[in-house]
Design a protein around this motif. Structure first.
Motif, PDB file in Angstrom:
ATOM      1  N   UNK A 236      19.027-109.270  18.662  1.00 50.07           N
ATOM      2  CA  UNK A 236      20.233-109.198  19.490  1.00 50.07           C
ATOM      3  C   UNK A 236      20.274-107.916  20.305  1.00 50.07           C
ATOM      4  N   UNK A 237      20.791-108.023  21.520  1.00 47.13           N
ATOM      5  CA  UNK A 237      20.927-106.838  22.362  1.00 47.13           C
ATOM      6  C   UNK A 237      21.699-105.734  21.657  1.00 47.13           C
ATOM      7  N   UNK A 238      22.690-106.104  20.854  1.00 44.90           N
ATOM      8  CA  UNK A 238      23.511-105.103  20.181  1.00 44.90           C
ATOM      9  C   UNK A 238      22.691-104.209  19.257  1.00 44.90           C
ATOM     10  N   UNK A 239      21.576-104.720  18.747  1.00 43.08           N
ATOM     11  CA  UNK A 239      20.702-103.914  17.901  1.00 43.08           C
ATOM     12  C   UNK A 239      19.512-103.347  18.656  1.00 43.08           C
ATOM     13  N   UNK A 240      19.020-104.063  19.662  1.00 44.24           N
ATOM     14  CA  UNK A 240      17.751-103.698  20.292  1.00 44.24           C
ATOM     15  C   UNK A 240      17.881-102.747  21.473  1.00 44.24           C
ATOM     16  N   UNK A 241      19.026-102.728  22.156  1.00 44.61           N
ATOM     17  CA  UNK A 241      19.133-101.978  23.411  1.00 44.61           C
ATOM     18  C   UNK A 241      18.743-100.508  23.261  1.00 44.61           C
ATOM     19  N   UNK A 242      19.247 -99.846  22.224  1.00 49.53           N
ATOM     20  CA  UNK A 242      18.943 -98.424  22.042  1.00 49.53           C
ATOM     21  C   UNK A 242      17.465 -98.214  21.757  1.00 49.53           C
ATOM     22  N   UNK A 243      16.834 -99.132  21.026  1.00 50.41           N
ATOM     23  CA  UNK A 243      15.412 -99.006  20.706  1.00 50.41           C
ATOM     24  C   UNK A 243      14.548 -99.267  21.930  1.00 50.41           C
ATOM     25  N   UNK A 244      14.996-100.152  22.808  1.00 49.88           N
ATOM     26  CA  UNK A 244      14.280-100.372  24.066  1.00 49.88           C
ATOM     27  C   UNK A 244      14.405 -99.140  24.957  1.00 49.88           C
ATOM     28  N   UNK A 245      15.591 -98.554  24.988  1.00 51.11           N
ATOM     29  CA  UNK A 245      15.836 -97.392  25.847  1.00 51.11           C
ATOM     30  C   UNK A 245      14.943 -96.210  25.488  1.00 51.11           C
TER      31      UNK A 245
END
Length: 299
Positions: A236-245
């Motif tokens: 989910x974006x809610x979990x992955x966004x910071x790790x992608x950033x």
């Protein structure tokens, strides 16, 4: 039929504890007394209410009375709180929540409910309704918009999932790009046997692909396993966004987003405690799920 509240409470205890002996211990009575109460309730209803399996399970008729038992217990707790002139009576609400929601946006909502205790059961969002039907839960976060009999439903929003992997995983398994052939061979992560999200993605991207898979049945550890390169996964974006950033995860397919709609289902029961839980869950969903739907990164 007129039911005995004590007998209903005993039935719920048997289902919750799995055996007559453990139910007797929880109720501080003898196993014989438990057996007599269940027998009396079965004679009164004219139905077999529990299967004598290990653990004991309710029959279809038993599940109806377990739901009634939990409704009675909730209303009794609220009445006791009012009689004690307490606006914050300790009412217990059993909920079914999918692991990703619990790990991202549900806990702050539950923390905003002083005086209400919750018994959270984890289950996949596509399999929570069985818990409402059998009386295990009074409310659930589900991906099914059709209300269970005796329940009301309201939309919460959607969680967006995308195929993700670590940079090391990409370099090893798809150095020339994420293709159907790569997806058919690259190790895949699933939450458990109920998790079909990765297969749903593959049915469109690489039909017929059956890659090797590992099961990681905990939300935070599932993300961590993806980060460590054990496999690719729909996160989910809610979990992955910071790790992608910060570069720890890489989106595999820019067009591969899947939106999973979520709905709040609860018993049609006038309960102050249940209504407070529903209101906080709805507010948290508005702050997170619907905001995420409107973000530029959403497809």
């Amino acid at each position: 039929m007129e039911t005995n509240a004590e007998h209903l409470r005993t039935l719920a205890a048997v289902v919750d504890n799995g055996t007559f002996e453990r139910a007797a211990s929880a109720l501080h009575i003898t196993p014989s007394a438990v057996s007599q109460r269940i027998k009396a309730l079965e004679e009164q209803s004219g139905r077999v209410l529990v299967r004598r399996s290990k653990p004991i399970e309710p029959t279809e008729a038993g599940a109806v009375l377990v739901r009634l038992a939990r409704q009675v217990a909730l209303l009794e707790a609220e009445a006791a709180a009012e009689l004690a002139d307490s606006a914050q009576g300790a009412a217990g609400i059993p909920l079914v929540v999918n692991a990703d929601s619990l790990a991202t946006w549900v806990l702050p909502a539950l923390a905003a409910l002083p005086g209400i205790t919750v018994d959270v059961v984890l289950d996949d969002q596509e399999h929570t309704l069985d818990r409402l039907r059998d009386g295990t839960a009074m409310a659930a976060i589900s991906s099914d918009r059709e209300p269970v009999q005796g329940c009301v439903v309201s939309p919460l929003g959607a969680m967006t999932y995308r195929p993700m992997a670590s940079r090391a995983f990409v370099e090893r398994w798809c150095p020339d790009g994420w293709t159907p052939d790569a997806a058919a061979a690259a190790p895949m992560l699933v939450f458990d046997r109920k998790d079909t999200l990765q297969d749903r993605y593959l049915s469109g991207f690489a039909p017929g692909a059956r890659p090797p898979r590992s099961s990681i049945p905990a939300s935070t550890e599932f993300v961590r396993a993806t980060e460590l390169g054990l496999g690719w996964a729909m996160l989910p974006d809610l979990q992955a966004d910071a790790l992608v950033a910060d570069g720890r995860l890489v989106p595999l397919d820019g067009a591969g987003a899947l939106d999973v709609p979520l709905y709040w289902q609860q018993w049609s029961l006038r309960s102050t405690a249940l209504d407070r839980v529903a209101a906080e869950i709805a507010a948290a969903a508005t702050r997170t799920l619907r905001r995420a739907e409107a973000s530029p990164n959403s497809d």
